[in-house]
Design a protein around this motif. Structure first.
Motif, PDB file in Angstrom:
ATOM      1  N   THR A 135       0.832  -1.205   0.000  1.00  0.00           N
ATOM      2  CA  THR A 135       0.000   0.000   0.000  1.00  0.00           C
ATOM      3  C   THR A 135       0.865   1.252   0.000  1.00  0.00           C
ATOM      4  OG1 THR A 135      -1.757  -1.172   1.200  1.00  0.00           O
ATOM      5  CG2 THR A 135      -1.810   1.240   1.248  1.00  0.00           C
ATOM      6  N   ILE A 136       1.902   1.259   0.822  1.00  0.00           N
ATOM      7  CA  ILE A 136       2.818   2.400   0.876  1.00  0.00           C
ATOM      8  C   ILE A 136       3.589   2.538  -0.425  1.00  0.00           C
ATOM      9  CG2 ILE A 136       4.879   3.304   2.034  1.00  0.00           C
ATOM     10  CD1 ILE A 136       3.803   1.999   4.623  1.00  0.00           C
ATOM     11  N   GLY A 137       4.045   1.418  -0.966  1.00  0.00           N
ATOM     12  CA  GLY A 137       4.774   1.450  -2.225  1.00  0.00           C
ATOM     13  C   GLY A 137       3.952   2.028  -3.361  1.00  0.00           C
ATOM     14  N   LYS A 138       2.672   1.701  -3.393  1.00  0.00           N
ATOM     15  CA  LYS A 138       1.776   2.235  -4.425  1.00  0.00           C
ATOM     16  C   LYS A 138       1.666   3.752  -4.307  1.00  0.00           C
ATOM     17  CE  LYS A 138      -1.498   1.990  -7.635  1.00  0.00           C
ATOM     18  NZ  LYS A 138      -1.214   1.568  -9.024  1.00  0.00           N
ATOM     19  N   LEU A 139       1.506   4.258  -3.088  1.00  0.00           N
ATOM     20  CA  LEU A 139       1.425   5.704  -2.876  1.00  0.00           C
ATOM     21  C   LEU A 139       2.701   6.401  -3.336  1.00  0.00           C
ATOM     22  CD1 LEU A 139      -0.277   5.771   0.640  1.00  0.00           C
ATOM     23  CD2 LEU A 139      -1.300   6.541  -1.505  1.00  0.00           C
ATOM     24  N   HIS A 140       3.842   5.797  -3.066  1.00  0.00           N
ATOM     25  CA  HIS A 140       5.113   6.403  -3.462  1.00  0.00           C
ATOM     26  C   HIS A 140       5.297   6.374  -4.977  1.00  0.00           C
ATOM     27  CE1 HIS A 140       6.999   5.689   0.784  1.00  0.00           C
ATOM     28  NE2 HIS A 140       5.984   6.510   0.792  1.00  0.00           N
ATOM     29  N   ALA A 141       4.894   5.290  -5.595  1.00  0.00           N
ATOM     30  CA  ALA A 141       4.993   5.223  -7.052  1.00  0.00           C
ATOM     31  C   ALA A 141       4.136   6.311  -7.702  1.00  0.00           C
ATOM     32  CB  ALA A 141       4.560   3.835  -7.534  1.00  0.00           C
ATOM     33  N   LEU A 142       2.962   6.575  -7.124  1.00  0.00           N
ATOM     34  CA  LEU A 142       2.071   7.598  -7.670  1.00  0.00           C
ATOM     35  C   LEU A 142       2.581   9.010  -7.409  1.00  0.00           C
ATOM     36  CD1 LEU A 142      -1.417   6.071  -6.752  1.00  0.00           C
ATOM     37  CD2 LEU A 142      -0.448   6.338  -9.038  1.00  0.00           C
ATOM     38  N   THR A 143       3.178   9.236  -6.254  1.00  0.00           N
ATOM     39  CA  THR A 143       3.616  10.594  -5.916  1.00  0.00           C
ATOM     40  C   THR A 143       4.748  11.069  -6.822  1.00  0.00           C
ATOM     41  OG1 THR A 143       3.995  12.046  -4.006  1.00  0.00           O
ATOM     42  CG2 THR A 143       5.428  10.130  -4.184  1.00  0.00           C
ATOM     43  N   LYS A 144       5.474  10.146  -7.420  1.00  0.00           N
ATOM     44  CA  LYS A 144       6.560  10.525  -8.325  1.00  0.00           C
ATOM     45  C   LYS A 144       6.050  11.319  -9.528  1.00  0.00           C
ATOM     46  CE  LYS A 144       9.605   6.574  -7.360  1.00  0.00           C
ATOM     47  NZ  LYS A 144      10.284   5.406  -7.954  1.00  0.00           N
ATOM     48  N   ASN A 145       4.804  11.098  -9.896  1.00  0.00           N
ATOM     49  CA  ASN A 145       4.238  11.777 -11.068  1.00  0.00           C
ATOM     50  C   ASN A 145       3.309  12.923 -10.686  1.00  0.00           C
ATOM     51  OD1 ASN A 145       5.461  10.007 -12.986  1.00  0.00           O
ATOM     52  ND2 ASN A 145       3.951   8.449 -12.428  1.00  0.00           N
ATOM     53  N   HIS A 251      11.911  -8.775  11.586  1.00  0.00           N
ATOM     54  CA  HIS A 251      11.001  -9.609  10.799  1.00  0.00           C
ATOM     55  C   HIS A 251       9.979  -8.758  10.059  1.00  0.00           C
ATOM     56  CE1 HIS A 251       8.523 -12.994   9.600  1.00  0.00           C
ATOM     57  NE2 HIS A 251       7.473 -12.336  10.071  1.00  0.00           N
ATOM     58  N   GLN A 252       9.364  -7.803  10.769  1.00  0.00           N
ATOM     59  CA  GLN A 252       8.351  -6.971  10.123  1.00  0.00           C
ATOM     60  C   GLN A 252       8.949  -6.187   8.955  1.00  0.00           C
ATOM     61  OE1 GLN A 252       6.587  -3.559  12.192  1.00  0.00           O
ATOM     62  NE2 GLN A 252       4.564  -4.203  11.490  1.00  0.00           N
ATOM     63  N   LEU A 253      10.154  -5.671   9.132  1.00  0.00           N
ATOM     64  CA  LEU A 253      10.805  -4.933   8.053  1.00  0.00           C
ATOM     65  C   LEU A 253      11.006  -5.815   6.824  1.00  0.00           C
ATOM     66  CD1 LEU A 253      12.263  -2.575   6.758  1.00  0.00           C
ATOM     67  CD2 LEU A 253      14.312  -3.190   8.053  1.00  0.00           C
ATOM     68  N   SER A 254      11.420  -7.050   7.027  1.00  0.00           N
ATOM     69  CA  SER A 254      11.677  -7.928   5.882  1.00  0.00           C
ATOM     70  C   SER A 254      10.399  -8.186   5.081  1.00  0.00           C
ATOM     71  CB  SER A 254      12.287  -9.255   6.350  1.00  0.00           C
ATOM     72  OG  SER A 254      11.344 -10.024   7.069  1.00  0.00           O
ATOM     73  N   VAL A 255       9.269  -8.321   5.783  1.00  0.00           N
ATOM     74  CA  VAL A 255       8.001  -8.584   5.087  1.00  0.00           C
ATOM     75  C   VAL A 255       7.447  -7.308   4.465  1.00  0.00           C
ATOM     76  CG1 VAL A 255       5.685  -9.547   5.303  1.00  0.00           C
ATOM     77  CG2 VAL A 255       7.537 -10.471   6.702  1.00  0.00           C
ATOM     78  N   LEU A 256       7.513  -6.196   5.205  1.00  0.00           N
ATOM     79  CA  LEU A 256       7.101  -4.902   4.639  1.00  0.00           C
ATOM     80  C   LEU A 256       7.834  -4.623   3.341  1.00  0.00           C
ATOM     81  CD1 LEU A 256       7.126  -2.443   7.691  1.00  0.00           C
ATOM     82  CD2 LEU A 256       5.156  -2.904   6.232  1.00  0.00           C
ATOM     83  N   ARG A 257       9.117  -4.884   3.354  1.00  0.00           N
ATOM     84  CA  ARG A 257       9.955  -4.595   2.200  1.00  0.00           C
ATOM     85  C   ARG A 257       9.532  -5.423   0.985  1.00  0.00           C
ATOM     86  NH1 ARG A 257      16.612  -4.640   2.111  1.00  0.00           N
ATOM     87  NH2 ARG A 257      16.819  -4.342  -0.141  1.00  0.00           N
ATOM     88  N   LYS A 258       9.201  -6.680   1.204  1.00  0.00           N
ATOM     89  CA  LYS A 258       8.750  -7.522   0.089  1.00  0.00           C
ATOM     90  C   LYS A 258       7.506  -6.937  -0.560  1.00  0.00           C
ATOM     91  CE  LYS A 258      10.604 -11.851   1.960  1.00  0.00           C
ATOM     92  NZ  LYS A 258      10.270 -13.155   2.604  1.00  0.00           N
ATOM     93  N   GLY A 259       6.542  -6.505   0.270  1.00  0.00           N
ATOM     94  CA  GLY A 259       5.329  -5.905  -0.277  1.00  0.00           C
ATOM     95  C   GLY A 259       5.611  -4.578  -0.954  1.00  0.00           C
ATOM     96  N   TYR A 260       6.426  -3.752  -0.309  1.00  0.00           N
ATOM     97  CA  TYR A 260       6.752  -2.427  -0.836  1.00  0.00           C
ATOM     98  C   TYR A 260       7.400  -2.521  -2.213  1.00  0.00           C
ATOM     99  CZ  TYR A 260       8.761   2.279  -1.040  1.00  0.00           C
ATOM    100  OH  TYR A 260       9.097   3.551  -1.433  1.00  0.00           O
ATOM    101  N   GLU A 261       8.309  -3.466  -2.367  1.00  0.00           N
ATOM    102  CA  GLU A 261       9.083  -3.535  -3.604  1.00  0.00           C
ATOM    103  C   GLU A 261       8.317  -4.144  -4.779  1.00  0.00           C
ATOM    104  OE1 GLU A 261      12.826  -5.323  -2.529  1.00  0.00           O
ATOM    105  OE2 GLU A 261      13.560  -3.444  -1.663  1.00  0.00           O
ATOM    106  N   THR A 262       7.076  -4.572  -4.539  1.00  0.00           N
ATOM    107  CA  THR A 262       6.219  -4.929  -5.675  1.00  0.00           C
ATOM    108  C   THR A 262       5.725  -3.672  -6.395  1.00  0.00           C
ATOM    109  OG1 THR A 262       4.180  -4.973  -4.346  1.00  0.00           O
ATOM    110  CG2 THR A 262       5.428  -7.040  -4.534  1.00  0.00           C
ATOM    111  N   GLU A 263       5.811  -2.512  -5.713  1.00  0.00           N
ATOM    112  CA  GLU A 263       5.322  -1.250  -6.274  1.00  0.00           C
ATOM    113  C   GLU A 263       6.411  -0.206  -6.478  1.00  0.00           C
ATOM    114  OE1 GLU A 263       2.255  -0.812  -7.228  1.00  0.00           O
ATOM    115  OE2 GLU A 263       1.225  -2.507  -6.294  1.00  0.00           O
ATOM    116  N   ASN A 264       7.445  -0.238  -5.632  1.00  0.00           N
ATOM    117  CA  ASN A 264       8.478   0.799  -5.684  1.00  0.00           C
ATOM    118  C   ASN A 264       9.776   0.242  -5.111  1.00  0.00           C
ATOM    119  OD1 ASN A 264       8.999   3.681  -6.319  1.00  0.00           O
ATOM    120  ND2 ASN A 264       9.471   3.817  -4.138  1.00  0.00           N
ATOM    121  N   LYS A 265      10.903   0.753  -5.589  1.00  0.00           N
ATOM    122  CA  LYS A 265      12.210   0.251  -5.167  1.00  0.00           C
ATOM    123  C   LYS A 265      13.006   1.344  -4.455  1.00  0.00           C
ATOM    124  CE  LYS A 265      11.834  -3.760  -7.417  1.00  0.00           C
ATOM    125  NZ  LYS A 265      11.804  -5.075  -6.753  1.00  0.00           N
TER     126      LYS A 265
END
Length: 318
Positions: A135-145, A251-265
């Motif tokens: 969810t956070i990654g999607k917001l960041h990908a959108l804010t770039k534009n 642990h939470q960071l590792s899982v958050l990161r996996k989800g985040y990087e589906t949308e933004n790197k």
């Protein structure tokens, strides 16, 4: 809410706001820390949230910038509670107060689902953390534009940051930390307009979907800040020893990161910087609690939080 705002707020303001957005509103607020929030209902029976903001907190242009950004991300596939227009076609309506100041009313979708419970392992688990990161990654990908707006501040321009740097006890530490954080480059891939406060009280969760809300703290900041806030409030809220909390953090960071990087790197070094952003949050939380609770008696839980944050700040200063 500050005492000065409480003194000029009234039911008349609440019901005028409800009329402008053509909703029936419940008198008991859902929250009243930085804004007054109320559950409301449209004529078709649909639930929504009415928000009333005092001019000491945000001005009209700042609120319009927030709602315009929120509408943009919702229109482009983000899971967030979208704003509604008033019967006059406005996203924000002005409500004069008796002392010459102004309240601003706005209306939002009612999110599906409910708050997550950290003591419920059927919800507080890797599936949630993955979706949270996504969810956070999607917001960041959108804010770039999204076009730059001068009506939302950079994080270090916020009044509470300025006040912190002038604090007699913590000012020098706040200045050093601000300088350290701002020594990193601010590019379109690392820095932009972000939610900045998407902890577990600022979304509802339903059937694997997060609906984000409360974009009131929208600001220009490093993308990694949004991930740091998830970890900060999660670690603050869970029970356990410091060692157990640190294990949970990793642990939470590792899982958050996996989800985040589906949308933004993000580059690896940004994840390494998260503890610095968590130290920054300690300072910000200390300042917000100091201002909002000035002249009020703290509840035992708030006093415990306040003391804990102060102790961490003082330890980090050593």
């Amino acid at each position: 809410m500050e005492l000065a705002v409480e003194k000029v707020y009234s039911k008349e303001i609440l019901y005028t706001a409800a009329e402008l957005f053509e909703v029936n509103v419940e008198e008991k607020p859902l929250g009243d820390f930085e804004n007054y929030l109320y559950k409301a209902k449209m004529s078709n029976g649909q639930n929504c949230v009415l928000r009333i903001t005092h001019s000491s907190h945000r001005n009209e242009q700042e609120i319009l910038a927030e709602l315009s950004f929120l509408k943009y991300v919702c229109d482009n596939g983000a899971n967030a509670a979208a704003p509604y227009f008033s019967k006059q076609g406005n996203l924000v309506e002005l409500l004069p107060a008796s002392d010459g100041t102004t309240f601003f009313a706005s209306l939002f979708e009612w999110a599906n689902g409910s708050h997550v419970k950290i003591d419920d392992p059927s919800i507080w688990n890797d599936e949630l953390f993955y979706v949270w990161g996504k969810t956070i990654g999607k917001l960041h990908a959108l804010t770039k534009n999204y076009p730059h707006t001068s009506n939302r501040k950079k994080w270090d321009e916020e009044q509470y940051v300025i006040d912190l740097q002038n604090d007699s006890a913590y000012g020098e530490y706040a200045k050093r930390l601000t300088h350290q954080l701002n020594s990193s480059e601010q590019t379109n891939d690392t820095y932009g307009l972000i939610h900045s406060d998407l902890h577990h009280w600022n979304f509802f969760y339903d059937k694997g979907v997060i609906t984000a809300f409360d974009f009131d703290d929208l600001q220009y900041n490093y993308f990694v800040h949004d991930l740091a806030m998830v970890l900060y409030y999660s670690k603050l809220s869970i029970k356990g020893t410091e060692e157990e909390k640190n294990q949970f953090y990793e642990h939470q960071l590792s899982v958050l990161r996996k989800g985040y990087e589906t949308e933004n790197k993000l580059d690896e070094r940004w994840y390494d910087s998260i503890p610095l952003f968590m130290q920054k949050r300690d300072l910000e939380l200390y300042q917000v609690l100091t201002v909002k609770l000035d002249g009020k008696e703290m509840s035992p839980s708030t006093k415990s939080l306040y003391d804990t944050v102060k102790q961490r700040i003082e330890s980090a200063m050593l």
